[in-house]
Enzyme design. Structure first.
Site, PDB file in Angstrom:
ATOM      1  CG  HIS A 182       0.773   1.593  10.439  1.00  0.00           C
ATOM      2  ND1 HIS A 182       1.479   0.394  10.883  1.00  0.00           N
ATOM      3  CD2 HIS A 182       0.391   1.266   9.142  1.00  0.00           C
ATOM      4  CE1 HIS A 182       1.507  -0.608   9.831  1.00  0.00           C
ATOM      5  NE2 HIS A 182       0.641  -0.003   8.859  1.00  0.00           N
ATOM      6  NE  ARG A 287      -5.768   2.239  -2.781  1.00  0.00           N
ATOM      7  CZ  ARG A 287      -6.129   3.459  -2.597  1.00  0.00           C
ATOM      8  NH1 ARG A 287      -7.132   3.859  -1.951  1.00  0.00           N
ATOM      9  NH2 ARG A 287      -5.652   4.600  -3.385  1.00  0.00           N
ATOM     10  NE  ARG A 323      -6.480  -1.421  -6.589  1.00  0.00           N
ATOM     11  CZ  ARG A 323      -5.787  -0.353  -6.400  1.00  0.00           C
ATOM     12  NH1 ARG A 323      -5.601   0.629  -7.095  1.00  0.00           N
ATOM     13  NH2 ARG A 323      -5.314  -0.190  -5.175  1.00  0.00           N
ATOM     14  CD  GLU A 420      -2.861   1.839 -11.113  1.00  0.00           C
ATOM     15  OE1 GLU A 420      -2.855   2.426 -10.265  1.00  0.00           O
ATOM     16  OE2 GLU A 420      -3.236   0.685 -11.473  1.00  0.00           O
ATOM     17  CG  ASN A 442      -2.747   8.027  -5.696  1.00  0.00           C
ATOM     18  OD1 ASN A 442      -3.169   9.242  -6.017  1.00  0.00           O
ATOM     19  ND2 ASN A 442      -3.217   7.246  -4.988  1.00  0.00           N
ATOM     20  CG  ASP A 443       0.541   3.695  -9.133  1.00  0.00           C
ATOM     21  OD1 ASP A 443       1.922   3.696  -8.448  1.00  0.00           O
ATOM     22  OD2 ASP A 443      -0.248   2.919  -8.488  1.00  0.00           O
ATOM     23  CB  CYS A 490     -10.350   5.910  -7.958  1.00  0.00           C
ATOM     24  SG  CYS A 490      -9.179   4.668  -8.824  1.00  0.00           S
TER      25      CYS A 490
HETATM   26  C1  PEP Z   1      -3.652   5.237  -7.707  1.00  0.00           C
HETATM   27  O1  PEP Z   1      -2.653   4.599  -8.241  1.00  0.00           O
HETATM   28  O2  PEP Z   1      -4.042   6.573  -7.999  1.00  0.00           O
HETATM   29  C2  PEP Z   1      -4.590   4.587  -7.207  1.00  0.00           C
HETATM   30  C3  PEP Z   1      -5.712   4.774  -6.990  1.00  0.00           C
HETATM   31  O3  PEP Z   1      -4.182   3.209  -6.672  1.00  0.00           O
HETATM   32  P1  PEP Z   1      -3.130   2.998  -5.530  1.00  0.00           P
HETATM   33  O4  PEP Z   1      -3.251   4.430  -4.693  1.00  0.00           O
HETATM   34  O5  PEP Z   1      -4.015   2.144  -4.602  1.00  0.00           O
HETATM   35  O6  PEP Z   1      -1.901   2.307  -6.098  1.00  0.00           O
HETATM   36 MG    MG Z   2      -2.238   2.621  -8.230  1.00  0.00          MG
END
Ligand code: PEP
Ligand code: MG
Length: 559
Positions: A182, A287, A323, A420, A442-443, A490
């Site tokens: 945090h 989100r 989302r 993702e 990211n994923d 994103c």
């Molecule tokens: C991602 O996975 O890149 C993404 C934007 O979603 P989150 O980071 O919320 O999993």
């Molecule tokens: Mg993701």
């Protein structure tokens, strides 16, 4: 002259700070005075919990976004009678109010700390904060005053102490802490230079130090030469930041004149209050987990509707991509997500919402109703197979006709998906019903490289500019360009200045980025020359390779 000491950590929030080291004080002087009866002890505890609640409520009033979320969690903990009741039982059995409170909270904290989940471990810091606030009230210990402009060196820091101090000119150097914690998140939002994971080392109080975000290093007692290098790096950083600010309100265009859309990622609807709409081309990712993560329970239809409406009202007709709740994996939600051996490969995102129709239904209704207030796009997280998209579209249609029957105004939004999971990035044409695609780097990166996104030790492996990840991104961009389907990105890679050129070369033309990076992203884009042919070698290679290898599947699917 003391020998300089250089300690490498992890960068939680970029920037540079120079100042004296301020060692964290032991805030709690054990000066609690026992009362005569257990009833008086119990009353003292109840009074001090009320005092701590009042202080926290005051902080909540002045907080926004994630800060408010953290403090609201703390307030809910203080207002929940469970802890006081458990402590009162111990008081009745003979313990003092301070010891009883300590024992109950320590027990709870240990439970959170033992969790496999980063999210719950991060909550342990909040509980420690709650514990300390009440103990401070009980003992009358002074709250630590940190001198302005100093570099605060501590094992970790309580969110409430972080939020109550003016950090301008200074920075944080934490021996423990995590980049996903945090305080790290709050430091990034406020632009406070912060290093975490520095480990154990001896450091005297008040000695001069440099916090070098570029080198991810804390330098204690720097030599004159090191100081000069630091000043130079800091000047370059400041110049880049200043230049970035000048780009915030301009359209994003590459050096060779290619227009790029820059959108913003948000979580809490309150965040839009600080983002001028003219700085962005819309919201590329909202989100909604934020709405679901409250200690008070899962949100109802009305709360969600108002949250979505707030963002759509702000957007002045620009697209807003919301989302559906992406719970699970790194985002567990109490009362919703399941305990699993391997949550990243488990019941998360769209899988979880489809399995919980009563919860999903409320979100769908809220989205359909909010759709009348602007250009809403709804995005589904963690889609792996087309059936998940088909089923969700069906659910939207069912709820739309229910609203029509009730005479409630609604608008069917465009429905698209996150890319993702590699299955989508490899064969995007299977998802032709998706109105748009948004790459979640990211994923996608963690699944392509089998390297967990929340494990700092794998940071060198889990890189979004790995050629395999970039090839998949290029494949999706190519699919979108060929079939007229909007493709954006994103994930955090879109905010990373070293990766942005590769994303654009891979064919990405829309980035959705953190609000604090808008100017920097645009100024980075302005320096990129894509040449006369936007299709780079990477883009062509990726496409040729996939088309060749998967040609049979592509054509099968078109039949
Ligand atoms: C991602 O996975 O890149 C993404 C934007 O979603 P989150 O980071 O919320 O999993
Ligand atoms: Mg993701």
């Amino acid at each position: 002259m003391p020998t300089p000491l250089e300690i490498k950590g992890q960068l939680a929030s970029e920037g540079f700070a120079a100042g004296p080291i301020w060692l964290a004080q032991d805030r709690l002087v054990p000066s609690y005075e026992r009362k005569d009866t257990w009833q008086a002890e119990a009353q003292a505890l109840a009074d001090c919990v009320a005092t701590a609640s009042g202080q926290t409520a005051e902080l909540v009033e002045n907080a926004q976004g994630d800060a408010a979320d953290i403090l609201e969690f703390q307030l809910a903990m203080l207002e929940d009678d469970t802890f006081v009741e458990a402590a009162t039982e111990l008081i009745e059995a003979g313990l003092g109010a301070d010891m009883a409170w300590r024992e109950v909270l320590d027990d709870e904290i240990a439970g959170y700390e033992a969790s496999d989940d980063e999210y719950f471990r991060a909550r342990a810091a909040d509980l420690r904060d709650v514990k300390d606030r009440v103990l401070v009230a009980l003992t009358g210990a002074a709250v630590e005053i940190i001198p302005k402009g100093s570099i605060y060196l501590a094992d970790d820091i309580a969110p409430s102490l972080f939020l109550s101090h003016d950090w301008s000119g200074g920075g944080l150097a934490l021996r423990d802490g995590s980049v996903t914690g945090h305080v790290a998140m709050l430091a990034r939002q406020r632009g406070i230079p912060t290093l975490v994971g520095l480990g154990d080392f001896v450091c005297p109080e008040n000695v001069s130090a440099l916090l070098h975000g570029g080198l991810q290093t804390l330098i204690v007692s720097p030599s004159e030469q090191i100081r000069q290098q630091f000043d130079l790096a800091r000047m370059e950083f400041d110049a880049a930041r200043l230049r970035a600010q000048n780009f915030s309100d301009r359209p994003a265009v590459t050096d060779d004149g290619t227009a790029i859309s820059v959108m913003v990622n948000i979580a809490d609807p309150a965040e839009v209050e600080n983002i001028p709409i003219q700085h962005v081309d819309g919201v590329g990712l909202m989100r909604t987990e934020f709405l679901f993560g409250h200690a008070s329970g899962l949100p109802g239809e009305e709360i969600q509707y108002l949250a979505y409406k707030k963002v759509l009202d702000w957007s002045r007709g620009k697209p807003v991509t919301i989302r559906t709740v992406d719970a699970g994996g790194d985002k567990p939600i109490r009362g919703f997500t399941e305990d699993e051996m391997n949550p990243f490969l488990g019941m998360r995102g769209i899988r979880l919402t489809l399995k919980n129709p009563d919860i999903f239904r409320l979100q769908i209704r809220a989205l359909l109703r909010a759709g009348v207030h602007g250009q809403l796009k709804v995005m589904l997280p963690m889609v792996a197979v087309p059936e998940e998209l088909d089923e969700t579209i069906k659910q939207f249609e069912v709820e739309a006709s229910a609203l029509a029957q009730e005479g409630v105004a609604y608008q069917m939004p465009k429905i698209g998906i996150m890319v993702e999971i590699p299955s989508v990035a490899i064969l995007p044409n299977r998802f032709s019903k998706a109105s748009f695609l948004s790459i979640g780097s990211n994923d996608l990166t963690q699944y392509v490289l089998a390297a967990s996104r929340d494990n700092g030790k794998l940071a060198d492996l889990a890189k979004a500019d790995d050629p395999a990840v970039l090839a998949l991104i290029a494949n999706v961009a190519h699919y979108g360009a060929k079939h007229g389907v909007d493709v954006s990105l994103c994930g955090d890679a879109g905010s990373d200045v070293s990766i942005i050129p590769k994303l654009l070369q891979a064919g990405v033309t829309t980035l959705s980025v953190a609000a604090s990076r808008i100017g920097l992203v645009k100024s980075t884009i302005a320096d990129i020359d894509l040449g006369s042919d936007r299709k780079s070698r990477l883009f062509d290679e990726a496409h040729a390779d996939f088309s060749h290898k998967l040609g049979v599947l592509h054509s099968d699917n078109k039949k």
